[in-house]
Design a protein around this motif. Structure first.
Motif: not given
Length: 197
Positions: A99-109
């Motif tokens: 969800e965070v990648e879809e919404e913000t573009g950030y691929r978190v660790g």
């Protein structure tokens, strides 16, 4: 205390499930009382706050929410929120990473769960899993913005934590889950004992 379910009626099964349940509830004095409640079941969800400990910033998203807009038009319907989504058969951690990648573009660790909460237990069955994760510019894998086919049109917003807290006080951040995570960030992540100091 005890509960005896007497009748369950489905009122709507369109977008999500709305039921009316009649049940007997044993009060603390031992007496039984019959009650009816409507419950809205949309599944459980997850929400995350991305934060940068050195810059003291957070990533939020702005999107249109029709229920906030309502029928009277007294609110423009646009809310600043922490990225969130329903679990849809995934684990909370799996769902929030996607969800965070879809919404913000950030691929978190690494993501860290901080708590769980019922957001509106008087009528909604949803339990939210709250996460935090550090971010930096190198983790930006895309532009974000959500999934257009699902009606998402999301703006990514980076704010300093002090500015975000001022937005809460001024009524510019009105989303409950976001306020909870920002308070956590201010007290724990950016507080005297947190990594941002």
């Amino acid at each position: 205390m005890g509960i005896r379910i007497k009748e369950v009626k489905t009122l709507s099964d369109d977008w999500y499930l709305l039921r009316k349940t009649t049940f007997d509830y044993r009060r603390r004095d031992g007496r039984w009382q019959t009650m009816s409640r409507e419950t809205y079941d949309r599944g459980h969800g997850a929400v995350i706050l991305l934060y940068h400990p050195l810059r003291r910033t957070v990533i939020l998203v702005r999107q249109f929410r029709f229920p906030a807009y309502g029928y009277g038009g007294t609110h423009d319907g646009f809310l600043l929120e922490a990225p969130a989504g329903l679990l849809d058969q995934a684990t909370p951690e799996q769902r929030i990473r996607a969800e965070v990648e879809e919404e913000t573009g950030y691929r978190v660790g690494a993501v860290r769960k901080v708590f769980e909460a019922f957001m509106s237990p008087g009528s909604v069955t949803e339990r939210l899993h709250f996460f935090v994760a550090e971010y930096d510019d190198a983790q930006r894998a895309g532009h974000g913005g959500g999934v257009a086919d699902e009606g998402e049109d999301i703006e990514v917003v980076e704010l300093g934590i002090d500015e975000a807290m001022a937005h809460i006080a001024a009524g510019r951040i009105e989303d409950g889950k976001t306020i909870m995570l920002l308070q956590h960030a201010r007290l724990v992540l950016f507080g005297e004992a947190g990594p941002g100091r």
